[in-house]
Design a protein around this motif. Sequence first.
Motif, short mmCIF file in Angstrom:
data_model
loop_
_atom_site.label_atom_id
_atom_site.label_comp_id
_atom_site.label_asym_id
_atom_site.label_seq_id
_atom_site.Cartn_x
_atom_site.Cartn_y
_atom_site.Cartn_z
N LYS A 172 0.83 -1.26 0.11
CA LYS A 172 -0.02 -0.03 -0.10
C LYS A 172 0.99 1.29 0.03
CE LYS A 172 -4.26 -1.59 2.15
NZ LYS A 172 -5.09 -1.55 3.05
N LEU A 173 1.94 1.21 0.73
CA LEU A 173 2.67 2.36 0.93
C LEU A 173 3.60 2.72 -0.40
CD1 LEU A 173 4.07 2.22 4.59
CD2 LEU A 173 2.39 3.54 3.70
N ILE A 174 3.84 1.68 -1.02
CA ILE A 174 4.54 1.88 -2.34
C ILE A 174 3.83 2.53 -3.39
CG2 ILE A 174 5.49 0.50 -4.32
CD1 ILE A 174 6.57 -1.56 -2.57
N ASP A 175 2.35 2.18 -3.46
CA ASP A 175 1.42 2.70 -4.15
C ASP A 175 1.14 4.23 -3.59
OD1 ASP A 175 -0.78 3.42 -5.70
OD2 ASP A 175 -2.41 2.37 -4.62
N ASP A 206 -6.11 4.18 -0.56
CA ASP A 206 -7.21 4.86 -0.36
C ASP A 206 -7.26 5.90 0.90
OD1 ASP A 206 -9.81 5.81 -0.63
OD2 ASP A 206 -10.94 4.08 -0.15
N PRO A 207 -6.45 6.89 0.90
CA PRO A 207 -6.36 7.83 2.03
C PRO A 207 -7.72 8.43 2.32
CG PRO A 207 -5.43 8.91 0.03
CD PRO A 207 -5.86 7.46 -0.42
N GLN A 208 -8.53 8.38 1.53
CA GLN A 208 -9.81 9.11 2.12
C GLN A 208 -10.73 8.08 2.78
OE1 GLN A 208 -10.02 12.14 2.59
NE2 GLN A 208 -7.86 12.52 1.62
N GLY A 209 -10.47 6.71 2.24
CA GLY A 209 -11.39 5.59 2.60
C GLY A 209 -10.93 4.50 3.96
N LYS A 210 -10.76 3.48 3.42
CA LYS A 210 -10.33 2.28 4.03
C LYS A 210 -8.97 2.62 4.79
CE LYS A 210 -9.31 -0.68 0.32
NZ LYS A 210 -9.74 -1.88 -0.14
N ARG A 259 -3.23 8.70 8.42
CA ARG A 259 -3.13 9.85 9.42
C ARG A 259 -1.59 9.51 10.17
NH1 ARG A 259 -6.86 10.87 14.56
NH2 ARG A 259 -5.54 11.17 15.90
N VAL A 260 -1.39 8.11 10.51
CA VAL A 260 -0.14 7.79 11.03
C VAL A 260 1.10 8.10 10.19
CG1 VAL A 260 1.16 5.89 11.97
CG2 VAL A 260 -1.36 6.04 12.28
#
Length: 200
Positions: A138-141, A180-184, A190-191
């Motif tokens: 996820k963080l690579i994306d 998906d920074p606004q969703g799940k 935030r972290v």
Amino acid sequence: MKRWLNILIISLFILLNCFSIKAQKNNNSTSYLVPVCVYKGDTIPWIQLPQVYIFKPLKFKNDKEKRNYYRLVYNIKKTLPISKEINKAIIETYEYIETLPNEKAKQKHIKRVEKGLKEQYTARMKKLSFKQGKLLIKLIDRQSNQTSYEIVKAFMGPFKAGLYQAFAGLFGASLRKQYDPQGKDKLIERVVLLVESGQI
């Protein structure tokens, strides 16, 4: 007599200045040189302050939820630097590939990069837990604004991308997973922001 009085006054003046200089040298205050700008004749220090994020305090329902949050913080601190390194390698590789004259030279370079990345990251990847591995995808994306599948496909072709996707699928992961920074992935975002700003 007047001459001696002048000598005495000058001597006292010099002596007092020496004490004043010594006192200034012993002062423990630290000074910093900073850039300045001149505005309407005034010299103003120019200091760039780091961005600070303010979020609504988290409320945990129980100790398990609290432990999960702190485990997420730990996992992000462990995987975020790796995702940034990988993104940097992707950008550098892409920029270098664009300078190569033909497809054969590009493929040769990609194979060298693939070998180098395996040597550099295999040991580190083996130390990651399953959750950390999924988080890293996820963080690579997040860092590169494209999924791991798209990255592998762009550099190594659709066959290898499909192969790696099938391998990841065996372990319940997906290289096609989008951030998906606004969703799940709101809590992850935030972290990440708090970690990047040095607030946690």
